[in-house]
Write a protein that holds these residues in place. Structure first.
Motif, PDB file in Angstrom:
ATOM      1  N   SER A  26     -23.363  20.419  47.686  1.00  0.00           N
ATOM      2  CA  SER A  26     -24.754  20.106  47.998  1.00  0.00           C
ATOM      3  C   SER A  26     -24.807  19.647  49.451  1.00  0.00           C
ATOM      4  O   SER A  26     -23.780  19.266  50.033  1.00  0.00           O
ATOM      5  CB  SER A  26     -25.271  18.983  47.093  1.00  0.00           C
ATOM      6  OG  SER A  26     -24.591  17.774  47.390  1.00  0.00           O
ATOM      7  N   VAL A  27     -25.998  19.686  50.035  1.00  0.00           N
ATOM      8  CA  VAL A  27     -26.139  19.197  51.411  1.00  0.00           C
ATOM      9  C   VAL A  27     -25.768  17.717  51.461  1.00  0.00           C
ATOM     10  O   VAL A  27     -25.101  17.262  52.395  1.00  0.00           O
ATOM     11  CB  VAL A  27     -27.574  19.441  51.943  1.00  0.00           C
ATOM     12  CG1 VAL A  27     -27.776  18.776  53.293  1.00  0.00           C
ATOM     13  CG2 VAL A  27     -27.858  20.925  52.036  1.00  0.00           C
ATOM     14  N   ARG A  28     -26.172  16.960  50.460  1.00  0.00           N
ATOM     15  CA  ARG A  28     -25.851  15.529  50.408  1.00  0.00           C
ATOM     16  C   ARG A  28     -24.339  15.322  50.448  1.00  0.00           C
ATOM     17  O   ARG A  28     -23.840  14.513  51.228  1.00  0.00           O
ATOM     18  CB  ARG A  28     -26.419  14.921  49.128  1.00  0.00           C
ATOM     19  CG  ARG A  28     -26.070  13.462  48.931  1.00  0.00           C
ATOM     20  CD  ARG A  28     -26.472  12.988  47.549  1.00  0.00           C
ATOM     21  NE  ARG A  28     -27.895  13.043  47.387  1.00  0.00           N
ATOM     22  CZ  ARG A  28     -28.654  11.975  47.184  1.00  0.00           C
ATOM     23  NH1 ARG A  28     -28.121  10.790  47.088  1.00  0.00           N
ATOM     24  NH2 ARG A  28     -29.951  12.109  47.051  1.00  0.00           N
ATOM     25  N   ALA A  29     -23.602  16.043  49.607  1.00  0.00           N
ATOM     26  CA  ALA A  29     -22.143  15.889  49.562  1.00  0.00           C
ATOM     27  C   ALA A  29     -21.499  16.346  50.869  1.00  0.00           C
ATOM     28  O   ALA A  29     -20.571  15.708  51.376  1.00  0.00           O
ATOM     29  CB  ALA A  29     -21.565  16.675  48.385  1.00  0.00           C
ATOM     30  N   ALA A  35     -19.659  12.969  57.621  1.00  0.00           N
ATOM     31  CA  ALA A  35     -19.699  11.635  58.220  1.00  0.00           C
ATOM     32  C   ALA A  35     -18.323  10.975  58.169  1.00  0.00           C
ATOM     33  O   ALA A  35     -17.869  10.376  59.155  1.00  0.00           O
ATOM     34  CB  ALA A  35     -20.740  10.768  57.511  1.00  0.00           C
ATOM     35  N   ILE A  36     -17.636  11.094  57.042  1.00  0.00           N
ATOM     36  CA  ILE A  36     -16.297  10.515  56.904  1.00  0.00           C
ATOM     37  C   ILE A  36     -15.330  11.178  57.873  1.00  0.00           C
ATOM     38  O   ILE A  36     -14.541  10.509  58.549  1.00  0.00           O
ATOM     39  CB  ILE A  36     -15.797  10.628  55.455  1.00  0.00           C
ATOM     40  CG1 ILE A  36     -16.615   9.710  54.547  1.00  0.00           C
ATOM     41  CG2 ILE A  36     -14.301  10.317  55.354  1.00  0.00           C
ATOM     42  CD1 ILE A  36     -16.409   9.954  53.067  1.00  0.00           C
ATOM     43  N   GLN A  37     -15.402  12.500  57.978  1.00  0.00           N
ATOM     44  CA  GLN A  37     -14.517  13.221  58.902  1.00  0.00           C
ATOM     45  C   GLN A  37     -14.755  12.788  60.350  1.00  0.00           C
ATOM     46  O   GLN A  37     -13.806  12.600  61.111  1.00  0.00           O
ATOM     47  CB  GLN A  37     -14.719  14.732  58.768  1.00  0.00           C
ATOM     48  CG  GLN A  37     -14.200  15.302  57.481  1.00  0.00           C
ATOM     49  CD  GLN A  37     -14.557  16.778  57.316  1.00  0.00           C
ATOM     50  OE1 GLN A  37     -15.167  17.395  58.188  1.00  0.00           O
ATOM     51  NE2 GLN A  37     -14.172  17.347  56.186  1.00  0.00           N
ATOM     52  N   GLU A  38     -16.007  12.628  60.719  1.00  0.00           N
ATOM     53  CA  GLU A  38     -16.329  12.214  62.086  1.00  0.00           C
ATOM     54  C   GLU A  38     -15.864  10.783  62.351  1.00  0.00           C
ATOM     55  O   GLU A  38     -15.349  10.487  63.435  1.00  0.00           O
ATOM     56  CB  GLU A  38     -17.824  12.360  62.355  1.00  0.00           C
ATOM     57  CG  GLU A  38     -18.267  13.803  62.457  1.00  0.00           C
ATOM     58  CD  GLU A  38     -17.543  14.574  63.562  1.00  0.00           C
ATOM     59  OE1 GLU A  38     -17.418  14.066  64.688  1.00  0.00           O
ATOM     60  OE2 GLU A  38     -17.099  15.698  63.286  1.00  0.00           O
ATOM     61  N   GLU A  39     -16.032   9.897  61.370  1.00  0.00           N
ATOM     62  CA  GLU A  39     -15.522   8.531  61.518  1.00  0.00           C
ATOM     63  C   GLU A  39     -14.010   8.543  61.709  1.00  0.00           C
ATOM     64  O   GLU A  39     -13.476   7.818  62.559  1.00  0.00           O
ATOM     65  CB  GLU A  39     -15.878   7.683  60.296  1.00  0.00           C
ATOM     66  CG  GLU A  39     -17.330   7.319  60.204  1.00  0.00           C
ATOM     67  CD  GLU A  39     -17.690   6.652  58.881  1.00  0.00           C
ATOM     68  OE1 GLU A  39     -18.729   5.983  58.854  1.00  0.00           O
ATOM     69  OE2 GLU A  39     -16.940   6.789  57.893  1.00  0.00           O
TER      70      GLU A  39
END
Length: 82
Positions: A26-29, A35-39
């Motif tokens: 899903s877009v949400r997932a 976001a986690i990858q970028e962090e």
């Protein structure tokens, strides 16, 4: 966790939706994972900078090489299958 709304243009929304669908998410997932990858990339960049700063100190690189055998030689991609 509460939901919220983020305003983006439709082209960007559609691109996120297409990438998420191609990954079976899903877009949400997908956005949560992104976001986690970028962090993690930010943290890795900070750690890399700290390591580079540490080994720039006199004698540290030599001690690292002495204690850990130096940096391994890169594996060449030029090996061919028979």
């Amino acid at each position: 966790m509460a939901d919220t709304t983020v305003k983006i243009d439709t082209e960007t929304r559609d691109r996120f939706a297409a990438v998420a669908a191609a990954r079976g998410q899903s877009v949400r997932a997908y956005l949560a994972e992104l976001a986690i990858q970028e962090e993690n990339q930010i943290k890795l960049g900070r750690a890399t900078a700290a390591f580079r700063e540490a080994i720039s100190q006199p004698g540290i690189a030599e001690a690292f090489d002495r204690d850990f055998g130096g940096i391994p030689e890169p594996v060449h991609a030029s090996r061919r299958a028979a």
